[in-house]
Design a protein around this motif. Structure first.
Motif: not given
Lengths: 244, 71
Positions: A103, A106-107, A115, A173, B3-4, B7
């Motif tokens: 996480a 990636s985020w 989430e 997500v 978000v993905l 990113a």
């Protein structure tokens, strides 16, 4: 009834685990293609997701052994349930830490509270984290085993319900790459993932069997000591969360 | 919730440390577990050795008593 031989097949299982995990890691780094969207960091998927899946299955397995214990009153099922939940907790901590690292990469956040997949997994882990204190709080071994089995069944049934509820949730997500209709993983990634999953499942089975064998050997040693030296040499059983 | 999608993929030199950290965590968990189990195994072996010594001492004492009775 002859004593169970938990150690039977442990060597073969250990070798199969080592071979499968070695193959899985080789495939992860030398065969599976880089993800177009996430790049190299997606390699965490092959350890994080199998750890999460195997730990959830282990919690359910604990519930199944709980049912077997309540049906038969055989304390060996309680031991199997206890060890399955214990192992699942260790694996779920691994899933949480590797997920958190993923996480962050990636985020940009170690944890995302909105989430549903993350939070629901944390809820399951926290729920099962109360299993050992529950056992420890009950002194009588028979009652401890019975209450623990009831907890394992109820909490184990909560795992698939929780999973389905999160799947039905709209806002998420977490990518949905594994579905009943085939998912979105390309062939090499799917193969690598399945071998990783098999490797981690074998690791769970090996460690579960290893711990059962060790606990059984300790119980036999204690019984032998009691027979040889008498009750006074062994002393009263200390209160423990583990089945005695 | 994109978000993905927003990113960007991390460059290899940045992503590498995260991937390494994840796999090190996994291996460390397994190793710590195995080390704890090995320590418990050693304790069991010590207890078994102690019991074996006790049994041998009793058997030796029993043999001496039998010899005295025969004499």
């Amino acid at each position: 009834m002859p004593p169970p031989t938990y150690a039977r097949g442990l060597r073969g299982l250990s070798l199969a685990t080592f071979a499968t995990l070695s193959l899985a890691f080789a495939l992860v780094f030398f065969y599976a293609p880089l993800d177009q969207d996430q790049g190299f960091v997606q390699k965490i998927f092959y350890v994080h997701v199998p750890l999460a899946i195997v730990s959830l299955c282990g919690f359910i397995l604990g519930g199944i052994f709980g049912i077997a214990h309540l049906r038969t009153a055989d304390r060996r099922h309680d031991m199997r349930s206890y060890v399955a939940i214990h192992m699942s907790l260790i694996f779920s901590v691994g899933a949480l830490i590797t997920g958190s690292i993923w996480a962050r990469a990636s985020w940009g956040h170690w944890w995302v509270w909105n989430e549903p997949t993350l939070v629901s997994f944390l809820i399951v882990v926290l729920m099962f984290a109360t299993y050992q204190p529950l056992r420890f709080s009950i002194e009588d071994p028979e009652r401890q085993a019975r209450y623990a089995s009831v907890f394992a069944i109820v909490a184990g049934a909560f795992v698939p319900l929780n999973f389905i509820a999160v799947r039905l949730a709209q806002g998420f997500v977490h990518p949905r790459v594994l579905t009943l209709t085939g998912g979105h993983l390309p062939g090499p990634m799917r193969l690598t993932f399945l071998i990783s999953l098999a490797g981690i499942a074998l690791l769970f089975a090996t460690l579960w069997k290893y711990e059962l064998t060790a606990k059984h050997a300790r119980m036999q040693t204690r019984a032998l000591r009691r027979r040889l030296l008498g009750e006074s040499a062994v002393g009263p059983l200390r209160r423990s969360a583990a089945p005695s | 919730m994109t978000v993905l999608a927003t990113a960007p993929a991390l460059p290899l030199h940045t992503a590498g440390k995260y991937v390494a950290a994840a796999y090190v965590v996994f291996l460390a968990l397994v190793l710590i577990y195995v080390a704890i189990m090995a320590a418990r195994q050693r304790r069991s072996e010590r207890e078994l050795a102690e019991l074996r010594r006790e049994l041998e001492a009793r058997e030796a004492a029993g043999d001496e008593r039998d010899l005295e009775r025969v004499a």
